[in-house]
Motif scaffolding. Structure first.
Motif, PDB file in Angstrom:
ATOM      1  N   UNK A 287     -17.999  64.586 -47.814  1.00 16.21           N
ATOM      2  CA  UNK A 287     -16.568  64.873 -47.884  1.00 16.21           C
ATOM      3  C   UNK A 287     -16.107  66.078 -47.084  1.00 16.21           C
ATOM      4  N   UNK A 288     -16.952  66.587 -46.183  1.00 16.01           N
ATOM      5  CA  UNK A 288     -16.556  67.751 -45.383  1.00 16.01           C
ATOM      6  C   UNK A 288     -16.384  67.313 -43.922  1.00 16.01           C
ATOM      7  N   UNK A 289     -15.166  67.486 -43.391  1.00 18.26           N
ATOM      8  CA  UNK A 289     -14.875  66.995 -42.044  1.00 18.26           C
ATOM      9  C   UNK A 289     -15.054  68.124 -41.032  1.00 18.26           C
ATOM     10  N   UNK A 290     -16.064  67.982 -40.181  1.00 15.46           N
ATOM     11  CA  UNK A 290     -16.362  68.993 -39.166  1.00 15.46           C
ATOM     12  C   UNK A 290     -16.561  68.260 -37.848  1.00 15.46           C
ATOM     13  N   UNK A 291     -16.851  68.961 -36.775  1.00  9.70           N
ATOM     14  CA  UNK A 291     -17.297  68.219 -35.605  1.00  9.70           C
ATOM     15  C   UNK A 291     -18.465  68.877 -34.904  1.00  9.70           C
ATOM     16  N   UNK A 292     -19.316  68.018 -34.359  1.00  6.81           N
ATOM     17  CA  UNK A 292     -20.509  68.540 -33.697  1.00  6.81           C
ATOM     18  C   UNK A 292     -20.104  69.181 -32.384  1.00  6.81           C
ATOM     19  N   UNK A 293     -20.910  70.120 -31.921  1.00  7.93           N
ATOM     20  CA  UNK A 293     -20.565  70.885 -30.734  1.00  7.93           C
ATOM     21  C   UNK A 293     -21.848  71.440 -30.121  1.00  7.93           C
ATOM     22  N   UNK A 294     -21.870  71.534 -28.804  1.00  6.48           N
ATOM     23  CA  UNK A 294     -23.024  72.151 -28.154  1.00  6.48           C
ATOM     24  C   UNK A 294     -23.128  73.616 -28.547  1.00  6.48           C
ATOM     25  N   UNK A 295     -24.359  74.119 -28.518  1.00  3.28           N
ATOM     26  CA  UNK A 295     -24.572  75.563 -28.626  1.00  3.28           C
ATOM     27  C   UNK A 295     -25.107  76.004 -27.264  1.00  3.28           C
ATOM     28  N   UNK A 296     -25.076  77.316 -26.957  1.00  4.21           N
ATOM     29  CA  UNK A 296     -25.578  77.751 -25.648  1.00  4.21           C
ATOM     30  C   UNK A 296     -27.000  77.249 -25.399  1.00  4.21           C
TER      31      UNK A 296
ATOM     32  N   UNK B 202     -25.153  71.792 -32.687  1.00  3.07           N
ATOM     33  CA  UNK B 202     -24.226  72.665 -33.405  1.00  3.07           C
ATOM     34  C   UNK B 202     -23.166  71.924 -34.180  1.00  3.07           C
ATOM     35  N   UNK B 203     -22.555  72.664 -35.092  1.00  3.28           N
ATOM     36  CA  UNK B 203     -21.414  72.173 -35.862  1.00  3.28           C
ATOM     37  C   UNK B 203     -20.330  73.236 -35.729  1.00  3.28           C
ATOM     38  N   UNK B 204     -19.147  72.808 -35.310  1.00  4.96           N
ATOM     39  CA  UNK B 204     -18.039  73.755 -35.175  1.00  4.96           C
ATOM     40  C   UNK B 204     -17.158  73.671 -36.415  1.00  4.96           C
ATOM     41  N   UNK B 205     -16.853  74.826 -36.982  1.00  7.30           N
ATOM     42  CA  UNK B 205     -16.010  74.888 -38.176  1.00  7.30           C
ATOM     43  C   UNK B 205     -14.808  75.779 -37.865  1.00  7.30           C
TER      44      UNK B 205
END
Ligand SMILES: *Cc1c(COP(=O)(O)O)cnc(C)c1O
Length: 480
Positions: free
Chosen positions: A383-392, A403-406
């Motif tokens: 139930x938590x809406x986040x989106x994945x994201x690259x990390x350096x 990564x996960x961007x919040x």
């Protein structure tokens, strides 16, 4: 017995009634979207909830007008009321951000960047690039044509923040037109600290001699020193463009001031209006007066006809952002983001740069053997809406990511405060700890269903404590 129905409830319920007369399935989908948004714990850093006044300003006959040109200088007749709202939006934007000039026609953030690119090119006295390059069929440009085009533009170069450090596709990357129009080079972050490496950036700028240095990001959790960036730009004769799409609300709310406020330092600043700024879906360009004439030619140079209904909503949103409550809101966004980061750090979750100074937190899930994609899916199950994201230097690339961007702008609009964000951090840590990758898969995972149920239930309690659009009820049985 008389029941009182709020003006907002009446407005939206009546509007849906009218729509339902024509296509009830659309009215139903609009109603369902409100229910779904209410029930979702949204940590998407680029989303927010605009006020009923902003939403209502978009749903009307301003949509029927063509208004190419600028206020007082239109290519269409009878634009006096569009002039009023466009002037108001621009005036609010200038006053709010302390800019010489504001252009409020861009339909989105990407469109605002296109206006900025063309305006910086035009400012350098370039004749129209296509003509100069002798390119005839713009619908079928080959790589060779693009080469011609770039040469015609004098091998124009753009230096932007690398994607895996948090930059945006429109900052000179190949999948976007900016990566075709410009020869691109990137600056990134220090591998140790995760912070922008200004010394390396300066050296890169000296070697590369870009026309444009683009600052701004979609996934960098720290402050950017725009004064330092301007100094570097001046040293190499580049124009500093800042894309504040993500953090415009923090600039508007005076959380980012001095060296961290882009407006006094950049010649051109672009933004979306729908992220932390909490306005309608759209874009905007702010600039110094020398860039104003070319920026104002955004339509028809690179934009379609303006959207007067959205400009009306921009004027309303910018008026809201000038109120003291908005500064309080912006400060709360960052306080909440810090509390979220602290909640995660307490549980041993790794964060890029080890924390945050703005509205977003970038979690590095690589250490737990998960990809961003697996973590994103497991969090959504709970139930938590986040989106994945690259990390350096992401070992999993831009699709699977590590990564996960919040982000906190949306939950802050709902009224969440620090201790609740710390709890959200705990819930995220619970889900990550209860998730394991299946074998070598970058996609399949197993999440302990008991943990998922418990997190979902707790998330629902938190949401119930902070209803979204509390002034709106679409169930008007007992309407007075
Ligand atoms: C979101 C974003 C954009 C694009 O905005 P759209 O309105 O989706 O076109 C551009 N630049 C940055 C830095 C962004 O974060």
């Amino acid at each position: 017995m008389t029941s009182t129905v709020s003006r907002e409830s009446a407005a939206f319920a009546n509007a849906l009634d009218v729509i339902a007369q024509v296509e009830p399935r659309v009215a139903a989908a609009i109603g369902q979207e409100l229910t779904d948004q209410r029930e979702s714990l949204k940590l998407i850093a680029s989303e927010n909830y605009a006020s009923p006044a902003v939403l209502l300003a978009m749903g009307n006959w301003f949509s029927d007008k063509y208004a190419e040109g600028t206020p007082g200088r239109r290519f269409y007749a009878a634009c006096q009321n569009v002039d009023t709202v466009e002037r108001l939006a621009a005036e609010h934007a200038r006053e709010l951000f302390g800019a010489d000039h504001a252009y409020v026609q861009p339909h989105s953030g990407i469109d605002a960047n296109l206006v900025a690119f063309w305006s910086i090119l035009a400012h350098r006295g370039e004749s129209p690039a296509l003509e100069k390059a002798g390119v005839k069929n713009v619908d079928a440009l080959t790589e060779a044509d693009w080469g011609q085009l770039r040469r015609a533009l004098g091998d124009q170069r753009m230096l932007g923040m690398s994607l895996d450090a948090g930059g945006h596709l429109t900052h000179g990357f190949r999948p976007n037109i900016s990566g075709k129009m410009f020869e691109q080079s990137s600056y990134g972050t220090d591998p140790q600290t995760g912070l922008i490496d200004y010394a390396a950036l300066r050296q890169r700028a000296r070697d590369f001699r870009p026309l444009i240095i683009v600052a701004g990001y979609s996934a960098y959790p720290r402050l950017v020193d725009f004064a330092a960036m301007r100094e570097i730009a001046d040293e190499v004769g580049a124009t500093l463009m800042v894309d504040m799409a993500h953090f415009a609300g923090l600039v508007a709310g005076r959380v980012l001031t001095g060296d961290f406020d882009p407006v006094p330092h950049a010649q051109v600043v672009t933004t979306t209006t729908h992220k932390s700024l909490r306005g309608p879906r759209g874009g905007m360009v702010l600039c110094t007066s020398e860039f104003a004439p070319s920026v104002d030619r955004g339509c028809p140079m690179v934009l379609g006809g303006p959207l007067p209904h959205v400009m009306a909503a921009k004027a309303v949103a910018l008026a809201e952002a000038r109120r003291p409550e908005f500064a309080t809101y912006a400060q709360q966004i960052v306080a909440n983001s810090r509390a979220l980061a602290e909640g995660l750090l307490r549980r041993g979750v790794r964060l890029v740069t080890g924390g945050t100074d703005n509205h977003l937190v970038l979690v590095d899930v690589g250490g737990s053997g998960l990809t961003g994609r697996q973590a994103e899916a497991a969090l959504l199950d709970a139930g938590l809406v986040t989106n994945r994201n690259s990390v350096p230097a992401d070992p999993n690339g831009p699709w699977y990511t590590s990564g996960i961007r919040l982000g906190t702008p949306a939950l802050t609009t709902r009224g969440f405060v620090e201790d609740e964000l710390a709890q959200v951090g705990d819930l995220i840590a619970d889900v990550l700890a209860a998730t394991t990758a299946e074998g070598e898969s970058k996609v399949k995972y197993r999440l302990d269903p008991q943990v998922a149920d418990r997190v979902r239930a707790r998330a629902a309690e938190l949401l119930d404590a902070h209803p979204l659009y509390p002034e709106i009820s679409l169930d008007l049985t007992g309407r007075a």
